[in-house]
Design a protein around this motif. Structure first.
Motif, mmCIF file in Angstrom:
data_model
loop_
_atom_site.group_PDB
_atom_site.id
_atom_site.type_symbol
_atom_site.label_atom_id
_atom_site.label_comp_id
_atom_site.label_asym_id
_atom_site.label_seq_id
_atom_site.Cartn_x
_atom_site.Cartn_y
_atom_site.Cartn_z
ATOM 1 N N SER A 171 0.826 -1.198 0.000
ATOM 2 C CA SER A 171 0.000 0.000 0.000
ATOM 3 C C SER A 171 0.869 1.261 0.000
ATOM 4 N N LEU A 172 1.950 1.256 0.765
ATOM 5 C CA LEU A 172 2.856 2.411 0.777
ATOM 6 C C LEU A 172 3.460 2.624 -0.603
ATOM 7 N N GLN A 173 3.778 1.519 -1.242
ATOM 8 C CA GLN A 173 4.336 1.580 -2.592
ATOM 9 C C GLN A 173 3.353 2.268 -3.538
ATOM 10 N N GLN A 174 2.072 1.872 -3.419
ATOM 11 C CA GLN A 174 1.057 2.441 -4.301
ATOM 12 C C GLN A 174 0.810 3.917 -4.024
ATOM 13 N N GLN A 175 0.772 4.271 -2.721
ATOM 14 C CA GLN A 175 0.477 5.655 -2.348
ATOM 15 C C GLN A 175 1.569 6.615 -2.754
ATOM 16 N N GLY A 176 2.796 6.086 -2.847
ATOM 17 C CA GLY A 176 3.942 6.984 -2.999
ATOM 18 C C GLY A 176 4.412 7.379 -1.622
ATOM 19 N N ASN A 177 5.703 7.359 -1.416
ATOM 20 C CA ASN A 177 6.240 7.726 -0.108
ATOM 21 C C ASN A 177 7.700 8.088 -0.285
ATOM 22 N N SER A 178 8.277 8.593 0.763
ATOM 23 C CA SER A 178 9.680 8.979 0.666
ATOM 24 C C SER A 178 10.499 8.259 1.732
ATOM 25 N N ILE A 179 10.081 7.030 2.011
ATOM 26 C CA ILE A 179 10.735 6.243 3.054
ATOM 27 C C ILE A 179 11.927 5.490 2.442
ATOM 28 N N ASP A 180 13.046 5.518 3.139
ATOM 29 C CA ASP A 180 14.237 4.816 2.639
ATOM 30 C C ASP A 180 14.423 3.448 3.271
ATOM 31 N N ALA A 181 13.920 3.294 4.482
ATOM 32 C CA ALA A 181 14.166 2.045 5.206
ATOM 33 C C ALA A 181 12.956 1.723 6.073
ATOM 34 N N PHE A 182 12.666 0.435 6.162
ATOM 35 C CA PHE A 182 11.552 -0.003 6.999
ATOM 36 C C PHE A 182 12.087 -0.844 8.155
ATOM 37 N N GLY A 183 11.626 -0.533 9.358
ATOM 38 C CA GLY A 183 11.917 -1.365 10.524
ATOM 39 C C GLY A 183 10.694 -2.225 10.759
ATOM 40 N N ILE A 184 10.874 -3.538 10.689
ATOM 41 C CA ILE A 184 9.702 -4.419 10.737
ATOM 42 C C ILE A 184 9.868 -5.447 11.846
ATOM 43 N N GLY A 185 8.838 -5.545 12.676
ATOM 44 C CA GLY A 185 8.937 -6.431 13.828
ATOM 45 C C GLY A 185 7.915 -7.547 13.842
ATOM 46 N N THR A 186 6.852 -7.306 14.603
ATOM 47 C CA THR A 186 5.860 -8.327 14.908
ATOM 48 C C THR A 186 5.413 -9.163 13.720
ATOM 49 N N HIS A 187 4.972 -8.512 12.656
ATOM 50 C CA HIS A 187 4.403 -9.269 11.539
ATOM 51 C C HIS A 187 5.436 -10.154 10.865
ATOM 52 N N LEU A 188 6.665 -9.666 10.837
ATOM 53 C CA LEU A 188 7.722 -10.451 10.223
ATOM 54 C C LEU A 188 8.057 -11.667 11.090
ATOM 55 N N VAL A 189 8.355 -11.429 12.357
ATOM 56 C CA VAL A 189 8.935 -12.515 13.155
ATOM 57 C C VAL A 189 7.891 -13.519 13.645
ATOM 58 N N THR A 190 6.667 -13.055 13.881
ATOM 59 C CA THR A 190 5.659 -14.034 14.308
ATOM 60 C C THR A 190 4.886 -14.566 13.105
ATOM 61 N N CYS A 191 5.141 -14.024 11.926
ATOM 62 C CA CYS A 191 4.447 -14.474 10.718
ATOM 63 C C CYS A 191 2.936 -14.449 10.940
ATOM 64 N N GLN A 192 2.494 -13.301 11.378
ATOM 65 C CA GLN A 192 1.101 -13.103 11.780
ATOM 66 C C GLN A 192 0.099 -13.632 10.743
ATOM 67 N N LYS A 193 0.438 -13.513 9.478
ATOM 68 C CA LYS A 193 -0.493 -13.937 8.427
ATOM 69 C C LYS A 193 -0.679 -15.450 8.438
ATOM 70 N N GLN A 194 0.331 -16.169 8.876
ATOM 71 C CA GLN A 194 0.234 -17.621 9.009
ATOM 72 C C GLN A 194 1.411 -18.076 9.855
ATOM 73 N N PRO A 195 1.172 -18.263 11.146
ATOM 74 C CA PRO A 195 2.324 -18.447 12.039
ATOM 75 C C PRO A 195 2.924 -19.848 12.066
ATOM 76 N N ALA A 196 2.504 -20.756 11.209
ATOM 77 C CA ALA A 196 3.145 -22.075 11.191
ATOM 78 C C ALA A 196 3.192 -22.597 9.764
ATOM 79 N N LEU A 197 4.296 -23.253 9.447
ATOM 80 C CA LEU A 197 4.390 -23.973 8.173
ATOM 81 C C LEU A 197 4.143 -25.439 8.511
ATOM 82 N N GLY A 198 3.385 -26.123 7.657
ATOM 83 C CA GLY A 198 2.984 -27.483 8.017
ATOM 84 C C GLY A 198 3.882 -28.568 7.450
ATOM 85 N N CYS A 199 5.186 -28.486 7.661
ATOM 86 C CA CYS A 199 6.024 -29.584 7.183
ATOM 87 C C CYS A 199 5.654 -30.878 7.901
#
Lengths: 552, 552
Positions: free
Chosen positions: A373-401
């Motif tokens: 969404s930020l990409q679509q809106q246009g922004n002037s951000i150079d770097a993103f600090g990403i925590g919760t969603h990345l490390v806990t994989c909020q969208k799907q917190p387990a892979l089913g191997c």
């Protein structure tokens, strides 16, 4: 910011000064132990079993996965043994009737009879194609299941998540992993840092990950630093030596206050938060070459950015270039554009062209969708600090191997299920990746080991493993064999890549994927196929294995 | 199944034979280090800071949270120090201009100047009420932030999740934690086992958790055991000594086959899978007193249950009572009811009343909603094995605890925000829980430490911290002070409860909550309030702290 460590010579395995003592033989499910005893009692300790480790569905509603965790598995296998204390504990867990010989058997176990075939760590992988094939004595391989799954599931999930964030941000943004505090436990955090880096992140805030894995570190300040100052009077050390060390230290507070007047005039502001200004001066005195501060403690545009500009201009007077600002709340796209405008006005007003390009870091609950969404809106951000969603994989917190028996004592095994997704492909399989003339991967193809390899420029029939009519003739330009023998008789028998090399493999491997397979919305499934031979082998065995009761 | 270990005498802290070496001072965010240097440079090492650790919203769209992780925090604080190797690494991370004295300062740091106030582990807690209040030198307390958050966030999240699963299943079902393979890394799995047990689970499959924490273990077999047998001929050991050890071993295979005929006749089946039968016999020979097997490898009702009954009847002939079956796919409610009917028919036909009550364990991607739905549908399941959803907290994989500066050198601090939820309550706070005559909690009340405590039977005004008109007069029957001093000058100064005691505290604490606060759908928010005094203190400071720029 502080210096980075990007020279990364040690393999993941060798760099493991990490003493995560809990990766040990007992980190397993109790049923592995009870099954091992049942095998032992049935005198099946010499049965040779072949197990596949694979997953059935790509995570995050995507059509690809990054394979990670292999080197941790190898380390686990290499060190696998039950200590005396483990055996003593197991005696209390198993019934008193358990024969003593079984504990002797466990005491003597190690992986010297294990062969492990694996896909290279950091490769793009797909459902059903084994990530690992493990061969060895039935009870032993059974005993390895849970730990291997544990080590691969999360590693691969996070690496995949990171690769998706990288796709969403595009190649030119800096991606920083900031998730330690929200991770699922200490090594949830540590693993996240490692595998996010592999997946395409540039740095982490996690100092231990920096130490253990040589991952570049990033970090500036939190609100608490800002809030701990109330006024310029709180500053007990305002003096800073110019960068060109020949002249005397100057009073950075006095200089910043003078610049603040000019900045406020330029931006038509009456005032800014004085405690915030004091904290920025304190930080600049400590890190004159790494001046990047959080500007949203009070009000980004009315206080934080002006204070930042004032201190930056004071630093500039004595030869230091400010690094940037971080914003952690509000409308990130809008704020970044407004901040950039201010930087440009300051750059023009005070004749400092470099000030236009001062870094803007954004954090605050960023997920894959936010990046799109930020990409679509246009922004002037150079770097993103990403925590919760990345490390806990909020969208799907387990892979089913899963870990499935496919052969025992040279007899193939198939697991049937009403749910066709859960039917396994029996026997040892050789897996190939077929590439087209554009260098992009066309399909993965599994064959029986006895079959001749598909060859470049020769047509090969690729069949869907279960749908009889889904098949395609492919004439590959290049054919890669996917598995290598990584462990032979318990010894690691491949050179192990460094973390950077694994990271490069992710990058390279992702580049061989068609963009429609990688896209976020309705991606095209990648073809995972079997040879005609394997197709018939599978379906013949399936038919044989149907219980009589089901035919009635 | 195997024996359980339920005698649990050691406190969580003392039982920590676990050598999870990664819980160490460097397991932190880099900005803590850079801030510490900025404090040190500003000569603020003697500033006394007070930080609150709290969360802003209950997880899982619920209205309560279980506080867990305290003992791990205490252990971390007690061991907190930077090793020489840590210092050497930090020298490479910080800029070369960093003064040597700072590294000397870090080398000498420990927690001997730390005071830690905390709510008892295992208590029900609510947003904004500090779980911990930590007081000590500003840079030191800052350096503790990330690790404390990491240790509390996931522990509390999983404990809360487990407590919710317990509510959903009701008090009489056995709840078994089976999540190790899908957990977020090794100690994601280990912590999940520990904190699920605290939250109300009865046992785990995780053997290491059994060893380290004395948690009862459970486990039977997987499909692989069943698939590793093809026929009765694969059985190399069919002999079993009767329970009454005076008579000779019998051939359990022959006996089971004879019983299978009768069972098939009773159930009108022609045949069952012979490999499955063989595997059950092998398992029974190993665990005659713990015969509980997975019955869905081929077909639950047409093969698995009949084979189970045949082996159970053969075991019964020689004095052993079978334990149960596990199902791991399909419609769990329907299957459990059908299985129970079969058990009842077998019980009646063969005159074995106890066979009606043989245990049915269900697993397969069970979440909180599944439990509610199974409850509504009616089922005959005795025990649930729960993995992925429990340990990864799929519904919300992170708790958002934060760590905020509330006072420094006796001056209160407030963090303002456009987002009112993010405004902090300044200064040290004493927190009380007020109970009604029914023993149920009415509200939590925060006060300034200088205020006199609320008393039983006396009216006290409870105000919403931010909404001026939301207030209520409460006349509590009982008043509990929520915080205790757990660490004084770096020493633990409270007796620490055992894991079972913490588990009991969860149970007791949950019982003091009104059921409408605990319910899954639209639960009633619990009241978290402040005294009138604290209300005015907060709002006066807020007004003072508004930047002039914002008033214009």
């Amino acid at each position: 910011m502080a210096a980075n460590n990007i020279n990364n010579n040690a393999s993941i395995l060798e760099s493991g000064q990490e003493s995560n003592g809990i990766i040990q033989a007992l980190l397993t499910d109790q049923y592995q132990i009870t099954m091992a005893y049942a095998y032992w009692k049935s005198r099946r300790t010499d049965s040779r079993a072949v197990f596949d480790l694979f997953f059935r569905r790509n995570p995050f509603r995507g059509e690809f996965t990054i394979f990670a965790g292999l080197q941790e598995c190898l380390r686990f296998l290499k060190n696998f043994r039950y200590t005396d204390s483990d055996i003593a504990f197991l005696r209390t867990v198993l019934p008193p009737t358990t024969e003593r010989g079984f504990f002797d058997y466990l005491s003597a176990l190690n992986c010297s009879a294990i062969q492990l075939y694996a896909i290279d760590e950091g490769s793009v992988v797909f459902p059903r194609v084994p990530l690992l094939r493990i061969e060895g004595p039935l009870p032993l391989v059974q005993l390895l299941e849970t730990t291997l799954l544990n080590l691969i599931n999360y590693a691969s999930l996070v690496a995949t998540n990171a690769a998706r964030f990288r796709l969403a941000s595009g190649p030119n943004k800096q991606l920083l992993e900031f998730g330690l505090r929200r991770a699922q436990g200490p090594d949830g955090g540590l693993s996240a840092s490692k595998y996010s880096y592999i997946g395409g992140f540039d740095a982490t805030s996690n100092v231990l990950a920096g130490k253990l894995y040589n991952i570049p570190l990033r970090g500036t300040n939190a609100h608490s630093l800002v809030m701990s100052f109330r006024s310029i009077d709180d500053l007990k050390n305002k003096m800073l030596q110019p960068k060109d060390a020949t002249s005397d230290p100057i009073d950075l507070a006095a200089s910043s206050l003078a610049w603040l007047d000019k900045v406020c005039q330029l931006l038509d502001l009456r005032d800014t938060n004085e405690g915030e200004l004091a904290s920025f001066i304190a930080y600049a005195v400590a890190f004159p070459q790494g001046f990047l501060v959080l500007v949203d403690t009070y009000d980004v545009l009315k206080s934080g950015v002006a204070n930042f500009c004032a201190v930056s201009l004071a630093l500039n007077d004595i030869g230091y270039k400010a690094v940037g600002v971080r914003i952690d709340s509000g409308d990130l796209a809008y704020q970044s554009l407004e901040i950039r405008k201010i930087f440009e006005r300051v750059a023009q007003e005070f004749g400092l062209p470099w000030f236009c390009d001062v870094t803007i870091v954004a954090s605050n609950d960023i997920n894959e969708e936010t990046l799109h969404s930020l990409q679509q809106q246009g922004n002037s951000i150079d770097a993103f600090g990403i925590g919760t969603h990345l490390v806990t994989c909020q969208k799907q917190p387990a892979l089913g191997c899963v870990f499935k028996l496919v052969q025992i004592d040279d007899e193939p095994r198939i697991k049937l299920s009403h749910d066709i997704e859960k039917v396994t492909i029996p026997g040892r399989k050789t897996a190939y990746r077929l590439y087209g003339s554009d260098g992009l991967a066309i399909a993965d193809l599994m064959a029986q080991p006895s079959e001749t390899s598909p060859e470049a420029q020769k047509v090969v029939l690729c069949r869907h493993p279960f749908e009889a009519l889904t098949r395609v003739n492919v004439r590959p330009t290049k054919v890669d064999k996917l598995h290598k023998l990584y462990m032979k008789d318990g010894e690691i028998c491949q050179p192990l890549p460094t973390l950077s090399e694994v990271r490069d493999n992710v990058k390279r491997s992702m580049q061989t994927l068609r963009s429609d397979v990688k896209r976020e919305l309705n991606p095209t499934p990648y073809k995972v196929s079997v040879t005609s031979n394997l197709y018939h082998f599978l379906h013949d065995l399936w038919q044989e294995s149907l219980p009589v009761g089901q035919l009635s």
